[in-house]
Design an enzyme around this catalytic site. Structure first.
Site, PDB file in Angstrom:
ATOM      1  N   ARG A 176    -138.007   5.021 -57.421  1.00  0.00           N
ATOM      2  CA  ARG A 176    -137.330   5.528 -56.223  1.00  0.00           C
ATOM      3  C   ARG A 176    -136.777   4.432 -55.326  1.00  0.00           C
ATOM      4  O   ARG A 176    -135.862   4.676 -54.547  1.00  0.00           O
ATOM      5  CB  ARG A 176    -138.236   6.492 -55.460  1.00  0.00           C
ATOM      6  CG  ARG A 176    -138.451   7.789 -56.235  1.00  0.00           C
ATOM      7  CD  ARG A 176    -139.272   8.789 -55.449  1.00  0.00           C
ATOM      8  NE  ARG A 176    -139.768   9.817 -56.310  1.00  0.00           N
ATOM      9  CZ  ARG A 176    -140.994   9.848 -56.832  1.00  0.00           C
ATOM     10  NH1 ARG A 176    -141.846   8.888 -56.559  1.00  0.00           N
ATOM     11  NH2 ARG A 176    -141.370  10.825 -57.609  1.00  0.00           N
TER      12      ARG A 176
ATOM     13  N   GLU B 107    -154.389   4.704 -58.409  1.00  0.00           N
ATOM     14  CA  GLU B 107    -155.445   5.672 -58.143  1.00  0.00           C
ATOM     15  C   GLU B 107    -155.952   6.293 -59.443  1.00  0.00           C
ATOM     16  O   GLU B 107    -157.094   6.695 -59.553  1.00  0.00           O
ATOM     17  CB  GLU B 107    -154.933   6.817 -57.244  1.00  0.00           C
ATOM     18  CG  GLU B 107    -154.235   6.414 -55.976  1.00  0.00           C
ATOM     19  CD  GLU B 107    -152.779   5.998 -56.153  1.00  0.00           C
ATOM     20  OE1 GLU B 107    -151.917   6.862 -56.354  1.00  0.00           O
ATOM     21  OE2 GLU B 107    -152.508   4.783 -56.101  1.00  0.00           O
TER      22      GLU B 107
END
Length: 178
Positions: A65, A102
């Site tokens: 992005r 994560e």
């Protein structure tokens, strides 16, 4: 400025429990679809950089992005754009760094000749969550001996405290969510 910021904020939508249960995903797709809101976004980021950061040599964007906001921002500022990609996506000699996500491990790369020592770089992405990806990007740029002027994102998830992983690197987020 407040009107433009409101236009940007209005085009960020939330999806609960995506990509996993308990996560509230902040989606910029509506922002990208709306030319007026996207222009307002780039205007705001350009205004911030012109007012707050010394002259820049390059905008470095994170896969993927960061590639959406980096090139138009670089064009506005009259500077080049450098991609920081996932491992295996760049030709030629590269520098790479592994980092923890994560949900696992990942690796980023930059071409070894992307920037010269001493050149001034702003690193951009759409979002700062836990800070691992941005920290890895900073490490890559520092390995090339360039100067990081700032890490810049559209959205910061403040409750995850990702900015703490950036240490002394200046940081700016347009929108913050607790």
């Amino acid at each position: 400025m407040e009107e433009r910021l409101s236009a940007v904020r209005a085009r960020v939508r939330s999806f609960p429990d995506f990509p996993v249960p308990g996560v509230l995903f902040r989606d910029i797709s509506p922002l990208l679809k709306d030319p007026a809101a996207f222009r307002a976004l780039i205007d705001l980021l350009e205004d911030h950089l012109r007012a707050s950061v010394p002259p820049i040599d390059f905008i470095a964007g994170l896969d993927s992005r960061g590639f959406l906001i980096g090139p138009p921002l670089a064009q506005r500022l009259g500077v080049g754009f450098v991609p920081i990609r996932k491992k295996g996506k760049l030709p030629g000699p590269t520098e790479s760094v592994s980092y923890t996500l994560e949900y696992g491990k990942a690796e980023l790369e930059i071409q070894s000749d992307a920037v010269e020592p001493g050149q001034k770089v702003v690193i951009v992405d759409d979002l700062l969550a836990t800070g691992g990806t941005m920290r890895a990007a900073c490490e890559l740029v520092k390995r090339l001996k360039a100067e990081i002027l700032e890490c810049l994102v559209i959205i910061e998830l403040k409750f995850l405290k990702g900015v703490e992983k950036l240490g002394s690197v200046p940081f700016f987020s347009l929108l913050q969510y607790d």
